[in-house]
Design a protein around this motif. Structure first.
Motif, PDB file in Angstrom:
ATOM      1  N   GLU A  35       0.843  -1.192   0.000  1.00 29.46           N
ATOM      2  CA  GLU A  35       0.000   0.000   0.000  1.00 29.46           C
ATOM      3  C   GLU A  35       0.880   1.244   0.000  1.00 29.46           C
ATOM      4  N   LEU A  36       0.474   2.236  -0.775  1.00 31.68           N
ATOM      5  CA  LEU A  36       1.129   3.549  -0.723  1.00 31.68           C
ATOM      6  C   LEU A  36       0.440   4.385   0.354  1.00 31.68           C
ATOM      7  N   VAL A  37       1.216   4.827   1.372  1.00 30.13           N
ATOM      8  CA  VAL A  37       0.654   5.771   2.354  1.00 30.13           C
ATOM      9  C   VAL A  37       1.257   7.131   2.025  1.00 30.13           C
ATOM     10  N   ASP A  38       0.515   7.856   1.214  1.00 27.30           N
ATOM     11  CA  ASP A  38       1.016   9.082   0.586  1.00 27.30           C
ATOM     12  C   ASP A  38       1.415  10.127   1.636  1.00 27.30           C
ATOM     13  N   ASP A  39       0.561  10.303   2.631  1.00 27.96           N
ATOM     14  CA  ASP A  39       0.812  11.237   3.746  1.00 27.96           C
ATOM     15  C   ASP A  39       2.178  11.054   4.376  1.00 27.96           C
ATOM     16  N   GLN A  40       2.573   9.787   4.521  1.00 29.17           N
ATOM     17  CA  GLN A  40       3.811   9.493   5.240  1.00 29.17           C
ATOM     18  C   GLN A  40       4.986   9.254   4.279  1.00 29.17           C
ATOM     19  N   GLY A  41       4.711   9.341   2.976  1.00 30.81           N
ATOM     20  CA  GLY A  41       5.784   9.186   1.989  1.00 30.81           C
ATOM     21  C   GLY A  41       6.424   7.806   2.003  1.00 30.81           C
ATOM     22  N   VAL A  42       5.578   6.773   2.190  1.00 28.45           N
ATOM     23  CA  VAL A  42       6.121   5.403   2.182  1.00 28.45           C
ATOM     24  C   VAL A  42       5.229   4.445   1.416  1.00 28.45           C
ATOM     25  N   ILE A  43       5.876   3.433   0.859  1.00 33.16           N
ATOM     26  CA  ILE A  43       5.157   2.250   0.397  1.00 33.16           C
ATOM     27  C   ILE A  43       5.332   1.209   1.493  1.00 33.16           C
ATOM     28  N   THR A  44       4.206   0.615   1.962  1.00 37.02           N
ATOM     29  CA  THR A  44       4.285  -0.410   3.016  1.00 37.02           C
ATOM     30  C   THR A  44       3.943  -1.767   2.415  1.00 37.02           C
ATOM     31  N   ASP A  45       4.770  -2.719   2.742  1.00 40.42           N
ATOM     32  CA  ASP A  45       4.564  -4.095   2.272  1.00 40.42           C
ATOM     33  C   ASP A  45       4.343  -4.910   3.543  1.00 40.42           C
ATOM     34  N   ILE A  46       3.142  -5.463   3.690  1.00 37.71           N
ATOM     35  CA  ILE A  46       2.696  -5.966   4.992  1.00 37.71           C
ATOM     36  C   ILE A  46       2.617  -7.496   5.029  1.00 37.71           C
ATOM     37  N   TYR A  47       3.231  -8.078   6.072  1.00 37.76           N
ATOM     38  CA  TYR A  47       3.214  -9.521   6.331  1.00 37.76           C
ATOM     39  C   TYR A  47       2.532  -9.728   7.675  1.00 37.76           C
ATOM     40  N   ASP A  48       1.663 -10.733   7.760  1.00 37.54           N
ATOM     41  CA  ASP A  48       0.841 -10.874   8.970  1.00 37.54           C
ATOM     42  C   ASP A  48       1.037 -12.261   9.582  1.00 37.54           C
ATOM     43  N   THR A  49       1.631 -12.274  10.794  1.00 38.35           N
ATOM     44  CA  THR A  49       1.837 -13.559  11.486  1.00 38.35           C
ATOM     45  C   THR A  49       0.535 -14.084  12.075  1.00 38.35           C
ATOM     46  N   GLY A  50      -0.494 -13.205  12.134  1.00 34.67           N
ATOM     47  CA  GLY A  50      -1.717 -13.542  12.859  1.00 34.67           C
ATOM     48  C   GLY A  50      -1.656 -13.011  14.289  1.00 34.67           C
ATOM     49  N   LYS A  51      -0.446 -12.819  14.792  1.00 36.14           N
ATOM     50  CA  LYS A  51      -0.232 -12.182  16.103  1.00 36.14           C
ATOM     51  C   LYS A  51       0.884 -11.154  15.936  1.00 36.14           C
ATOM     52  N   GLY A  52       0.574 -10.067  15.224  1.00 37.00           N
ATOM     53  CA  GLY A  52       1.558  -9.022  14.972  1.00 37.00           C
ATOM     54  C   GLY A  52       2.060  -9.074  13.536  1.00 37.00           C
ATOM     55  N   LYS A  53       2.087  -7.898  12.907  1.00 31.92           N
ATOM     56  CA  LYS A  53       2.514  -7.815  11.501  1.00 31.92           C
ATOM     57  C   LYS A  53       3.934  -7.270  11.395  1.00 31.92           C
ATOM     58  N   VAL A  54       4.534  -7.516  10.240  1.00 32.66           N
ATOM     59  CA  VAL A  54       5.807  -6.903   9.870  1.00 32.66           C
ATOM     60  C   VAL A  54       5.511  -6.008   8.676  1.00 32.66           C
ATOM     61  N   GLU A  55       5.836  -4.721   8.798  1.00 35.84           N
ATOM     62  CA  GLU A  55       5.620  -3.800   7.682  1.00 35.84           C
ATOM     63  C   GLU A  55       6.960  -3.310   7.170  1.00 35.84           C
ATOM     64  N   LEU A  56       7.266  -3.634   5.922  1.00 37.71           N
ATOM     65  CA  LEU A  56       8.469  -3.087   5.284  1.00 37.71           C
ATOM     66  C   LEU A  56       8.105  -1.698   4.752  1.00 37.71           C
ATOM     67  N   LEU A  57       8.949  -0.723   5.055  1.00 37.75           N
ATOM     68  CA  LEU A  57       8.661   0.674   4.714  1.00 37.75           C
ATOM     69  C   LEU A  57       9.719   1.189   3.751  1.00 37.75           C
ATOM     70  N   GLU A  58       9.309   1.412   2.524  1.00 32.80           N
ATOM     71  CA  GLU A  58      10.238   1.957   1.526  1.00 32.80           C
ATOM     72  C   GLU A  58       9.844   3.397   1.250  1.00 32.80           C
ATOM     73  N   PRO A  59      10.780   4.336   1.439  1.00 35.06           N
ATOM     74  CA  PRO A  59      10.418   5.743   1.225  1.00 35.06           C
ATOM     75  C   PRO A  59      10.149   6.046  -0.247  1.00 35.06           C
ATOM     76  N   THR A  60       9.222   6.983  -0.477  1.00 38.01           N
ATOM     77  CA  THR A  60       8.918   7.384  -1.859  1.00 38.01           C
ATOM     78  C   THR A  60       9.904   8.441  -2.349  1.00 38.01           C
ATOM     79  N   ALA A  61      10.655   9.041  -1.421  1.00 36.22           N
ATOM     80  CA  ALA A  61      11.635  10.074  -1.779  1.00 36.22           C
ATOM     81  C   ALA A  61      12.638  10.188  -0.627  1.00 36.22           C
ATOM     82  N   LYS A  62      13.771  10.817  -0.897  1.00 33.45           N
ATOM     83  CA  LYS A  62      14.815  11.005   0.126  1.00 33.45           C
ATOM     84  C   LYS A  62      14.314  11.869   1.280  1.00 33.45           C
TER      85      LYS A  62
END
Lengths: 134, 134
Positions: A35-62
């Motif tokens: 998902e692109l979270v435009d407000d925060q300037g990141v693309i989030t790639d989300i993995y879900d263990t079922g008890k807590g997620k891991v979100e990889l955060l890649e910035p859209t700009a420096k």
């Protein structure tokens, strides 16, 4: 305030495509969405263990929060998010206790959650996000 | 491997007595116990949300893993721990995939869990602990 659990950990990465294979294929955690979270300037790639997620955060700009974090600290844990039952109540309590929150009002984060961030100087060095499911 | 959830996040702190009040009284997360893990040179102070714990890690000496981390990085997230169903199976899979694990055999961590650590260079910058409840 009532904490319902660790909602996710947010990991700053330079490129999701390089980091995703570890979480998807080695750790074998189910992928949920990207998902692109435009407000925060990141693309989030989300993995879900079922008890807590891991979100990889890649910035859209420096010149974004995560972009600056990567420049300064390199890749790693950017924040830890806890789910709360009532974010407005949490914000009120934090303000009463003189905790440094980054905004007085909740904003909309990934997956439509209402979120607020607590400054690391109030937590002992970790950026804490609080999130209420909507 | 089968990840059952985020077991805890480990936060490096200089002094538990200074950081505990935020987690106990502001975040209001129930305290579970305080434990010396002699092998790892830390005192752990554990808070349990019911869905993921927060472990404050105070080094017992400068020349310990967490002591060196504090010197280099300052306080903050030291590692993220995921619960697995079978740690020996996880170790075998990680070795087959040439993932850099810090020990080939599980050791005994806080609360008697069997644990192993994955080096940050294999995960994209975060020290990952895997733990099996015993």
């Amino acid at each position: 305030m009532k904490i319902l659990g660790i909602e996710h950990i947010g990991l700053a990465v330079n490129a999701i495509k390089n980091d995703a294979p570890f979480w998807k294929h080695i750790m074998n955690i189910p992928h949920r969405n990207t998902e692109l979270v435009d407000d925060q300037g990141v693309i989030t790639d989300i993995y879900d263990t079922g008890k807590g997620k891991v979100e990889l955060l890649e910035p859209t700009a420096k010149n974004t929060t995560v972009g600056k974090f990567l420049d300064k600290r390199g890749p790693g844990v950017h924040h830890v998010c806890f789910e709360v039952d009532d974010i407005n109540n949490a914000i009120r309590e934090l303000k009463e206790s003189n905790i440094h929150i980054i905004s007085d009002e909740p904003s909309i984060g990934a997956e439509g959650y209402k979120v607020v961030f607590i400054h690391p100087k109030s937590t002992g060095g970790v950026l804490v996000e609080l999130a209420q499911k909507t």
